[in-house]
Motif scaffolding. Structure first.
Motif, PDB file in Angstrom:
ATOM      1  N   ARG A  16     -31.647  17.176  20.826  1.00  0.00           N
ATOM      2  CA  ARG A  16     -30.839  16.051  20.355  1.00  0.00           C
ATOM      3  C   ARG A  16     -30.074  16.352  19.076  1.00  0.00           C
ATOM      4  O   ARG A  16     -29.563  15.453  18.417  1.00  0.00           O
ATOM      5  CB  ARG A  16     -31.690  14.799  20.137  1.00  0.00           C
ATOM      6  CG  ARG A  16     -32.431  14.309  21.378  1.00  0.00           C
ATOM      7  CD  ARG A  16     -33.214  13.045  21.061  1.00  0.00           C
ATOM      8  NE  ARG A  16     -33.972  12.566  22.214  1.00  0.00           N
ATOM      9  CZ  ARG A  16     -34.747  11.497  22.204  1.00  0.00           C
ATOM     10  NH1 ARG A  16     -34.860  10.770  21.091  1.00  0.00           N
ATOM     11  NH2 ARG A  16     -35.398  11.131  23.283  1.00  0.00           N
ATOM     12  N   LYS A  17     -30.010  17.610  18.699  1.00  0.00           N
ATOM     13  CA  LYS A  17     -29.287  18.013  17.509  1.00  0.00           C
ATOM     14  C   LYS A  17     -27.970  18.665  17.930  1.00  0.00           C
ATOM     15  O   LYS A  17     -27.948  19.620  18.712  1.00  0.00           O
ATOM     16  CB  LYS A  17     -30.107  18.994  16.668  1.00  0.00           C
ATOM     17  CG  LYS A  17     -31.455  18.445  16.207  1.00  0.00           C
ATOM     18  CD  LYS A  17     -31.273  17.294  15.231  1.00  0.00           C
ATOM     19  CE  LYS A  17     -32.627  16.831  14.711  1.00  0.00           C
ATOM     20  NZ  LYS A  17     -32.495  15.720  13.756  1.00  0.00           N
ATOM     21  N   THR A 308     -33.271   6.588   6.996  1.00  0.00           N
ATOM     22  CA  THR A 308     -33.045   7.627   7.990  1.00  0.00           C
ATOM     23  C   THR A 308     -34.384   8.043   8.578  1.00  0.00           C
ATOM     24  O   THR A 308     -35.449   7.734   8.015  1.00  0.00           O
ATOM     25  CB  THR A 308     -32.321   8.835   7.374  1.00  0.00           C
ATOM     26  OG1 THR A 308     -32.053   9.798   8.395  1.00  0.00           O
ATOM     27  CG2 THR A 308     -33.178   9.478   6.302  1.00  0.00           C
ATOM     28  N   PHE A 309     -34.342   8.752   9.676  1.00  0.00           N
ATOM     29  CA  PHE A 309     -35.579   9.143  10.357  1.00  0.00           C
ATOM     30  C   PHE A 309     -35.823  10.635  10.160  1.00  0.00           C
ATOM     31  O   PHE A 309     -34.913  11.448  10.310  1.00  0.00           O
ATOM     32  CB  PHE A 309     -35.498   8.828  11.851  1.00  0.00           C
ATOM     33  CG  PHE A 309     -36.785   9.089  12.591  1.00  0.00           C
ATOM     34  CD1 PHE A 309     -37.857   8.214  12.485  1.00  0.00           C
ATOM     35  CD2 PHE A 309     -36.925  10.215  13.379  1.00  0.00           C
ATOM     36  CE1 PHE A 309     -39.039   8.458  13.155  1.00  0.00           C
ATOM     37  CE2 PHE A 309     -38.103  10.461  14.056  1.00  0.00           C
ATOM     38  CZ  PHE A 309     -39.166   9.580  13.941  1.00  0.00           C
ATOM     39  N   ALA A 311     -38.314  13.359  11.665  1.00  0.00           N
ATOM     40  CA  ALA A 311     -39.309  13.639  12.698  1.00  0.00           C
ATOM     41  C   ALA A 311     -40.377  14.585  12.189  1.00  0.00           C
ATOM     42  O   ALA A 311     -40.104  15.507  11.411  1.00  0.00           O
ATOM     43  CB  ALA A 311     -38.630  14.223  13.935  1.00  0.00           C
ATOM     44  N   ASN A 322     -42.018   5.694  16.000  1.00  0.00           N
ATOM     45  CA  ASN A 322     -40.842   4.843  15.993  1.00  0.00           C
ATOM     46  C   ASN A 322     -40.288   4.775  17.410  1.00  0.00           C
ATOM     47  O   ASN A 322     -39.892   5.788  17.986  1.00  0.00           O
ATOM     48  CB  ASN A 322     -39.784   5.414  15.031  1.00  0.00           C
ATOM     49  CG  ASN A 322     -38.647   4.446  14.785  1.00  0.00           C
ATOM     50  OD1 ASN A 322     -37.841   4.182  15.669  1.00  0.00           O
ATOM     51  ND2 ASN A 322     -38.580   3.924  13.566  1.00  0.00           N
ATOM     52  N   HIS A 324     -37.547   3.440  18.527  1.00  0.00           N
ATOM     53  CA  HIS A 324     -36.116   3.693  18.667  1.00  0.00           C
ATOM     54  C   HIS A 324     -35.838   5.188  18.784  1.00  0.00           C
ATOM     55  O   HIS A 324     -35.031   5.608  19.620  1.00  0.00           O
ATOM     56  CB  HIS A 324     -35.364   3.118  17.458  1.00  0.00           C
ATOM     57  CG  HIS A 324     -33.899   3.400  17.475  1.00  0.00           C
ATOM     58  ND1 HIS A 324     -33.027   2.747  18.316  1.00  0.00           N
ATOM     59  CD2 HIS A 324     -33.146   4.284  16.764  1.00  0.00           C
ATOM     60  CE1 HIS A 324     -31.795   3.202  18.113  1.00  0.00           C
ATOM     61  NE2 HIS A 324     -31.847   4.136  17.175  1.00  0.00           N
ATOM     62  N   TYR A 325     -36.483   5.996  17.977  1.00  0.00           N
ATOM     63  CA  TYR A 325     -36.291   7.442  18.033  1.00  0.00           C
ATOM     64  C   TYR A 325     -37.249   8.124  18.994  1.00  0.00           C
ATOM     65  O   TYR A 325     -37.095   9.327  19.265  1.00  0.00           O
ATOM     66  CB  TYR A 325     -36.458   8.042  16.641  1.00  0.00           C
ATOM     67  CG  TYR A 325     -35.417   7.579  15.660  1.00  0.00           C
ATOM     68  CD1 TYR A 325     -34.165   8.184  15.606  1.00  0.00           C
ATOM     69  CD2 TYR A 325     -35.678   6.532  14.782  1.00  0.00           C
ATOM     70  CE1 TYR A 325     -33.206   7.761  14.700  1.00  0.00           C
ATOM     71  CE2 TYR A 325     -34.725   6.105  13.874  1.00  0.00           C
ATOM     72  CZ  TYR A 325     -33.489   6.719  13.842  1.00  0.00           C
ATOM     73  OH  TYR A 325     -32.533   6.292  12.945  1.00  0.00           O
ATOM     74  N   ASP A 326     -38.263   7.381  19.478  1.00  0.00           N
ATOM     75  CA  ASP A 326     -39.223   7.903  20.448  1.00  0.00           C
ATOM     76  C   ASP A 326     -39.944   9.145  19.907  1.00  0.00           C
ATOM     77  O   ASP A 326     -40.208  10.109  20.622  1.00  0.00           O
ATOM     78  CB  ASP A 326     -38.507   8.247  21.769  1.00  0.00           C
ATOM     79  CG  ASP A 326     -39.505   8.446  22.921  1.00  0.00           C
ATOM     80  OD1 ASP A 326     -40.614   7.880  22.829  1.00  0.00           O
ATOM     81  OD2 ASP A 326     -39.177   9.156  23.887  1.00  0.00           O
ATOM     82  N   GLU A 327     -40.280   9.104  18.617  1.00  0.00           N
ATOM     83  CA  GLU A 327     -40.966  10.223  17.976  1.00  0.00           C
ATOM     84  C   GLU A 327     -41.822   9.710  16.836  1.00  0.00           C
ATOM     85  O   GLU A 327     -41.626   8.591  16.341  1.00  0.00           O
ATOM     86  CB  GLU A 327     -39.956  11.248  17.431  1.00  0.00           C
ATOM     87  CG  GLU A 327     -39.316  12.134  18.472  1.00  0.00           C
ATOM     88  CD  GLU A 327     -38.437  13.187  17.837  1.00  0.00           C
ATOM     89  OE1 GLU A 327     -38.869  14.364  17.792  1.00  0.00           O
ATOM     90  OE2 GLU A 327     -37.341  12.839  17.370  1.00  0.00           O
ATOM     91  N   GLN A 331     -39.664   7.419   7.724  1.00  0.00           N
ATOM     92  CA  GLN A 331     -38.368   6.754   7.652  1.00  0.00           C
ATOM     93  C   GLN A 331     -38.033   6.495   6.181  1.00  0.00           C
ATOM     94  O   GLN A 331     -38.163   5.390   5.676  1.00  0.00           O
ATOM     95  CB  GLN A 331     -38.376   5.438   8.437  1.00  0.00           C
ATOM     96  CG  GLN A 331     -36.988   4.867   8.676  1.00  0.00           C
ATOM     97  CD  GLN A 331     -36.995   3.789   9.745  1.00  0.00           C
ATOM     98  OE1 GLN A 331     -37.980   3.649  10.477  1.00  0.00           O
ATOM     99  NE2 GLN A 331     -35.924   3.045   9.847  1.00  0.00           N
ATOM    100  N   ALA A 350     -42.517   5.313   9.096  1.00  0.00           N
ATOM    101  CA  ALA A 350     -41.404   5.123  10.025  1.00  0.00           C
ATOM    102  C   ALA A 350     -41.417   3.715  10.602  1.00  0.00           C
ATOM    103  O   ALA A 350     -41.678   3.499  11.792  1.00  0.00           O
ATOM    104  CB  ALA A 350     -41.464   6.167  11.124  1.00  0.00           C
TER     105      ALA A 350
END
Length: 395
Positions: A16-17, A308-309, A311, A322, A324-327, A331, A350
């Motif tokens: 996802r980067k 910001t998140f 990981a 979290n 929303h980020y599924d990880e 945060q 987070a």
């Protein structure tokens, strides 16, 4: 339009980067080795010794480049293979040479030009009345004597001792060469020394150790940890390998073959040492550093606050999942000004911050800025959830 515009190169995303390659790196240099030479020159004070032996006929109020700075730039240029003084017209704006001379790469004053260097070269004379040549010879003798006294002490290589006459051969046979791939740390060290970030943060922490038994000071450990993170070594376990890295040692004002830096266990104790009061004081010190970076007090600043998140890939304390980020991760809350400069960061779990959590951070931030700029207008911009439950009431 004379400059060519190259489109960026896009590659497939990884985890996802987004990966993009561009050719707008800004001011770059191929003379990174001058940073190592500058560290050696600072230890010997070669430019200062030679400058003290020269009479400067210039008017003190009109001097832009001190005699020591001119000699330092010329010595660095010769050591890097630029024997011709005309090369200084190009090297005077080189970011590595400016950092080696104690100046900022972008906003710092350019180094001396070729005509200035040529005029300085004619200042020393060999006449007995001036004494410049005799003083320069005295400086060379003192440096040679200091080197001989240092080399006269026996050194340990491997499991046996040897005097410097056989040091080179013994070093080749009993230990590997001191090599490193982290030369960029030297540029970071120059910036950190100008800003004194490690010293500012160390003053905020009470050291409970006995002064007679301290091997690594708080400022040294904080500086080492910051350079590790900036070089991409976020894990404390990397300190067990980097503590003997010659570049990291030079960045910490130590000799490459000198005593090793702090270990992983020492850095872990350092990270667990600050309490709530110390962390608040360290945040205040970073805000003071931000305010000190302005050449003059601004009339108005804009603060953008957002979260910001970050990981995580381990079992770190206070990590949360979290959706929303599924990880799993943290945060943190970050605050930037209108020009994109970092003002403050707060590490937190987070989850979405509430107004009751945001308000104390904003209050301390505004008070710290007001203590430096009492008449500056402050505009705070944030997302809608930062206004919940009185988060943005008058501070």
């Amino acid at each position: 339009m004379t400059d060519d515009t190259l489109p960026p190169l896009c590659f497939p995303a990884v985890g996802r980067k987004k990966i993009t390659a561009a050719f707008d790196g800004g001011r770059i240099t191929s003379d990174g080795g001058v940073m190592l030479l500058a560290a050696a020159e600072r230890r010997l004070r070669l430019a200062d010794r030679l400058a003290a032996a020269i009479h400067d006929p210039r008017h003190p109020q009109r001097v832009r480049h001190a005699m020591a700075d001119i000699l330092r730039a010329r010595i660095s240029a010769i050591a890097c293979g630029y024997e011709d003084a005309s090369d200084l017209d190009r090297l005077r704006t080189d970011p590595a040479f400016k950092l080696a001379s104690g100046r900022l790469p972008d906003s710092g004053l350019d180094l001396c030009s070729q005509p200035t260097c040529s005029r300085v070269r004619t200042c020393p004379t060999s006449r007995p009345s001036s004494g410049s040549a005799m003083c320069w010879s005295t400086v060379a003798v003192e440096l040679c004597r200091a080197a001989r006294e240092r080399d006269a002490r026996p050194r340990r290589y491997g499991r046996c001792r040897s005097w410097p006459s056989a040091a080179v051969a013994l070093q080749r046979s009993l230990r590997r060469a001191l090599l490193s791939s982290n030369s960029g740390v030297l540029a970071l060290a120059q910036v950190e020394k100008r800003l004194r970030v490690a010293e500012r943060l160390a003053r905020c922490i009470d050291d409970p150790r006995c002064p007679d038994q301290v091997v690594h000071s708080l400022a040294d450990m904080i500086g080492f940890r910051m350079k590790m993170i900036a070089a991409g070594y976020e894990d404390d376990n990397d300190a067990n390998r980097l503590r003997s890295d010659p570049v990291f040692k030079v960045a910490q004002d130590a000799l490459p073959w000198g005593r090793d830096l702090a270990s992983q266990s020492t850095l872990c104790r350092l990270e667990n040492l600050p309490g709530v009061r110390e962390l608040v004081a360290m945040g205040r010190a970073m805000v003071d550093l931000y305010c000190a970076s302005f050449p003059q007090v601004p009339k108005r600043i804009v603060l953008d606050i957002d979260d910001t998140f970050d990981a995580l890939h381990g079992g770190q304390q206070f990590r949360l999942f979290n959706a929303h980020y599924d990880e799993y991760g943290f945060q943190p809350i970050v605050v930037f000004d209108g020009d994109g400069r970092l003002v403050r960061a707060v590490l937190r779990p987070a989850k979405r911050p509430s107004g009751a959590e945001i308000r104390p951070h904003l209050r301390r931030l505004v008070r710290a800025i007001r203590s430096n700029w009492p008449n500056t207008r402050i505009l705070i911009r944030a997302d809608g959830h930062y206004c919940r439950w009185g988060g943005c009431r008058p501070l």
